[in-house]
Design a protein around this motif. Structure first.
Motif, PDB file in Angstrom:
ATOM      1  N   SER A   7      -4.650-125.359-102.522  1.00  0.00           N
ATOM      2  CA  SER A   7      -5.197-125.019-103.828  1.00  0.00           C
ATOM      3  C   SER A   7      -6.570-124.393-103.651  1.00  0.00           C
ATOM      4  CB  SER A   7      -5.294-126.258-104.716  1.00  0.00           C
ATOM      5  OG  SER A   7      -6.052-127.254-104.064  1.00  0.00           O
ATOM      6  N   LEU A   8      -6.828-123.353-104.432  1.00  0.00           N
ATOM      7  CA  LEU A   8      -8.103-122.652-104.345  1.00  0.00           C
ATOM      8  C   LEU A   8      -8.646-122.350-105.734  1.00  0.00           C
ATOM      9  CD1 LEU A   8      -7.279-120.065-101.542  1.00  0.00           C
ATOM     10  CD2 LEU A   8      -8.772-122.048-101.345  1.00  0.00           C
ATOM     11  N   PRO A   9      -9.948-122.540-105.945  1.00  0.00           N
ATOM     12  CA  PRO A   9     -10.544-122.168-107.229  1.00  0.00           C
ATOM     13  C   PRO A   9     -10.272-120.698-107.531  1.00  0.00           C
ATOM     14  CG  PRO A   9     -12.119-123.399-105.904  1.00  0.00           C
ATOM     15  CD  PRO A   9     -10.930-123.090-105.025  1.00  0.00           C
ATOM     16  N   GLY A  10      -9.930-120.419-108.785  1.00  0.00           N
ATOM     17  CA  GLY A  10      -9.711-119.041-109.211  1.00  0.00           C
ATOM     18  C   GLY A  10      -8.418-118.426-108.735  1.00  0.00           C
ATOM     19  N   PHE A  81      -9.815-127.164-101.031  1.00  0.00           N
ATOM     20  CA  PHE A  81     -10.447-126.818 -99.758  1.00  0.00           C
ATOM     21  C   PHE A  81      -9.825-127.627 -98.622  1.00  0.00           C
ATOM     22  CE2 PHE A  81     -13.936-126.438-102.973  1.00  0.00           C
ATOM     23  CZ  PHE A  81     -13.944-125.045-103.051  1.00  0.00           C
ATOM     24  N   LYS A  82      -8.505-127.897 -98.756  1.00  0.00           N
ATOM     25  CA  LYS A  82      -7.714-128.626 -97.759  1.00  0.00           C
ATOM     26  C   LYS A  82      -8.231-130.038 -97.504  1.00  0.00           C
ATOM     27  CE  LYS A  82      -5.792-124.570 -95.666  1.00  0.00           C
ATOM     28  NZ  LYS A  82      -5.389-123.895 -94.463  1.00  0.00           N
ATOM     29  N   ILE A  85      -9.017-134.957-102.650  1.00  0.00           N
ATOM     30  CA  ILE A  85     -10.190-135.116-103.508  1.00  0.00           C
ATOM     31  C   ILE A  85     -10.025-136.167-104.596  1.00  0.00           C
ATOM     32  CG2 ILE A  85     -11.055-132.796-103.100  1.00  0.00           C
ATOM     33  CD1 ILE A  85      -9.833-131.989-105.800  1.00  0.00           C
ATOM     34  N   GLU A  86      -8.827-136.675-104.793  1.00  0.00           N
ATOM     35  CA  GLU A  86      -8.608-137.689-105.831  1.00  0.00           C
ATOM     36  C   GLU A  86      -9.558-138.856-105.628  1.00  0.00           C
ATOM     37  OE1 GLU A  86      -6.847-139.522-109.160  1.00  0.00           O
ATOM     38  OE2 GLU A  86      -6.472-137.527-108.394  1.00  0.00           O
ATOM     39  N   GLY A  87     -10.304-139.207-106.646  1.00  0.00           N
ATOM     40  CA  GLY A  87     -11.183-140.358-106.598  1.00  0.00           C
ATOM     41  C   GLY A  87     -12.562-140.110-106.011  1.00  0.00           C
ATOM     42  N   LEU A  88     -12.846-138.886-105.535  1.00  0.00           N
ATOM     43  CA  LEU A  88     -14.192-138.610-105.046  1.00  0.00           C
ATOM     44  C   LEU A  88     -15.202-138.812-106.173  1.00  0.00           C
ATOM     45  CD1 LEU A  88     -13.922-135.329-102.903  1.00  0.00           C
ATOM     46  CD2 LEU A  88     -14.078-137.687-102.096  1.00  0.00           C
ATOM     47  N   SER A  89     -16.404-139.233-105.824  1.00  0.00           N
ATOM     48  CA  SER A  89     -17.462-139.367-106.827  1.00  0.00           C
ATOM     49  C   SER A  89     -17.973-137.984-107.215  1.00  0.00           C
ATOM     50  CB  SER A  89     -18.625-140.192-106.262  1.00  0.00           C
ATOM     51  OG  SER A  89     -19.312-139.441-105.275  1.00  0.00           O
ATOM     52  N   PHE A  90     -18.766-137.936-108.272  1.00  0.00           N
ATOM     53  CA  PHE A  90     -19.365-136.680-108.708  1.00  0.00           C
ATOM     54  C   PHE A  90     -20.182-136.062-107.571  1.00  0.00           C
ATOM     55  CE2 PHE A  90     -22.959-134.358-110.523  1.00  0.00           C
ATOM     56  CZ  PHE A  90     -22.281-133.374-111.227  1.00  0.00           C
ATOM     57  N   GLU A  91     -21.043-136.859-106.936  1.00  0.00           N
ATOM     58  CA  GLU A  91     -21.904-136.347-105.865  1.00  0.00           C
ATOM     59  C   GLU A  91     -21.084-135.841-104.679  1.00  0.00           C
ATOM     60  OE1 GLU A  91     -22.398-139.335-107.399  1.00  0.00           O
ATOM     61  OE2 GLU A  91     -24.140-138.745-108.596  1.00  0.00           O
ATOM     62  N   GLU A  92     -20.024-136.574-104.299  1.00  0.00           N
ATOM     63  CA  GLU A  92     -19.171-136.148-103.188  1.00  0.00           C
ATOM     64  C   GLU A  92     -18.454-134.846-103.505  1.00  0.00           C
ATOM     65  OE1 GLU A  92     -17.829-140.471-101.327  1.00  0.00           O
ATOM     66  OE2 GLU A  92     -16.845-139.735-103.158  1.00  0.00           O
ATOM     67  N   THR A  93     -18.016-134.694-104.752  1.00  0.00           N
ATOM     68  CA  THR A  93     -17.300-133.480-105.155  1.00  0.00           C
ATOM     69  C   THR A  93     -18.232-132.279-105.144  1.00  0.00           C
ATOM     70  OG1 THR A  93     -15.801-134.808-106.502  1.00  0.00           O
ATOM     71  CG2 THR A  93     -15.884-132.444-106.960  1.00  0.00           C
ATOM     72  N   VAL A  94     -19.423-132.427-105.706  1.00  0.00           N
ATOM     73  CA  VAL A  94     -20.388-131.317-105.702  1.00  0.00           C
ATOM     74  C   VAL A  94     -20.720-130.928-104.262  1.00  0.00           C
ATOM     75  CG1 VAL A  94     -22.742-130.633-106.312  1.00  0.00           C
ATOM     76  CG2 VAL A  94     -21.310-131.803-107.993  1.00  0.00           C
ATOM     77  N   ALA A  95     -20.905-131.910-103.378  1.00  0.00           N
ATOM     78  CA  ALA A  95     -21.202-131.626-101.971  1.00  0.00           C
ATOM     79  C   ALA A  95     -20.052-130.856-101.312  1.00  0.00           C
ATOM     80  CB  ALA A  95     -21.489-132.923-101.218  1.00  0.00           C
ATOM     81  N   LEU A  96     -18.788-131.220-101.635  1.00  0.00           N
ATOM     82  CA  LEU A  96     -17.631-130.514-101.092  1.00  0.00           C
ATOM     83  C   LEU A  96     -17.625-129.058-101.549  1.00  0.00           C
ATOM     84  CD1 LEU A  96     -14.862-130.413 -99.635  1.00  0.00           C
ATOM     85  CD2 LEU A  96     -13.840-131.224-101.789  1.00  0.00           C
ATOM     86  N   PHE A  97     -17.857-128.829-102.839  1.00  0.00           N
ATOM     87  CA  PHE A  97     -17.887-127.462-103.356  1.00  0.00           C
ATOM     88  C   PHE A  97     -19.001-126.668-102.694  1.00  0.00           C
ATOM     89  CE2 PHE A  97     -14.981-128.936-106.520  1.00  0.00           C
ATOM     90  CZ  PHE A  97     -14.331-127.796-106.976  1.00  0.00           C
ATOM     91  N   ALA A  99     -20.409-127.131 -99.815  1.00  0.00           N
ATOM     92  CA  ALA A  99     -20.073-126.882 -98.412  1.00  0.00           C
ATOM     93  C   ALA A  99     -19.106-125.711 -98.260  1.00  0.00           C
ATOM     94  CB  ALA A  99     -19.478-128.143 -97.782  1.00  0.00           C
ATOM     95  N   ASN A 100     -18.395-125.387 -99.351  1.00  0.00           N
ATOM     96  CA  ASN A 100     -17.454-124.267 -99.355  1.00  0.00           C
ATOM     97  C   ASN A 100     -17.992-123.066-100.117  1.00  0.00           C
ATOM     98  OD1 ASN A 100     -14.704-125.018 -98.020  1.00  0.00           O
ATOM     99  ND2 ASN A 100     -15.469-126.876 -98.998  1.00  0.00           N
ATOM    100  N   GLY A 101     -19.310-123.016-100.282  1.00  0.00           N
ATOM    101  CA  GLY A 101     -19.955-121.850-100.876  1.00  0.00           C
ATOM    102  C   GLY A 101     -19.881-121.756-102.382  1.00  0.00           C
ATOM    103  N   GLU A 102     -19.540-122.840-103.065  1.00  0.00           N
ATOM    104  CA  GLU A 102     -19.414-122.843-104.525  1.00  0.00           C
ATOM    105  C   GLU A 102     -20.579-123.615-105.138  1.00  0.00           C
ATOM    106  OE1 GLU A 102     -16.916-121.353-106.215  1.00  0.00           O
ATOM    107  OE2 GLU A 102     -15.710-120.794-104.485  1.00  0.00           O
TER     108      GLU A 102
END
Length: 160
Positions: A7-10, A81-82, A85-97, A99-102
């Motif tokens: 899955s990829l944004p956009g 981003f492979k 992500i289910e259950g990640l916290s807000f901070e963990e999710t923002v960090a993942l994005f 890290a992938n340039g988002e």
């Protein structure tokens, strides 16, 4: 059940790509478990195909000639981003994005759903993420924007 690891944004998920027709989506996912239509005061019509076994809902707007312009993902094995992500916290999710340039498209928004639960949403270009009790619970994939008026669809019916 479809593979949710690509899955990829956009763009899309599970072989379903933004810009597909309803027929093309059905060719990938099969028949939906539910189909609904809604008309809005501004004259816009909305068709939703729900695929419960895949945890996906696909939306088609009359504003975009009824091509796929929103994918809602509510699946226990959803990945972005492979990475699961289910259950990640807000901070963990923002960090993942990040890290992938988002980068977020603004500040997160807190709202209350129909059942009185508090939901936090955060938008990135081509994806919105939803949190309940600081755990990621849903992802909505939508087209990226070329400018204020033009959405970018990675697939258009009839294109090669």
């Amino acid at each position: 059940m479809q593979d949710h690891s690509h899955s990829l944004p956009g763009e899309g998920i599970a072989g379903v790509v933004l810009g597909m027709s309803q027929k093309e989506v059905r060719a990938v996912l099969g028949n939906p478990s539910e189909m609904s239509t809604e008309s809005f005061d501004d004259g816009t019509d909305w068709v939703s195909l729900d695929f419960e076994k895949d945890g996906l809902s696909c939306g088609f707007s009359s504003d975009e000639d009824y091509v796929l312009d929103l994918i809602r993902v509510e699946h226990l094995d959803m990945q972005l981003f492979k990475q699961k992500i289910e259950g990640l916290s807000f901070e963990e999710t923002v960090a993942l994005f990040e890290a992938n340039g988002e980068q977020p498209d603004g500040l997160p928004v807190e709202q209350t759903d129909d059942e009185g639960r508090t939901i936090l949403t955060c938008d990135f270009d081509g994806v919105s993420v939803w949190f309940m009790n600081d755990a990621l619970c849903m992802v909505q994939i939508a087209p990226r924007w070329r400018d204020d008026d033009t959405q970018i669809f990675p697939h258009r019916t009839g294109s090669s």
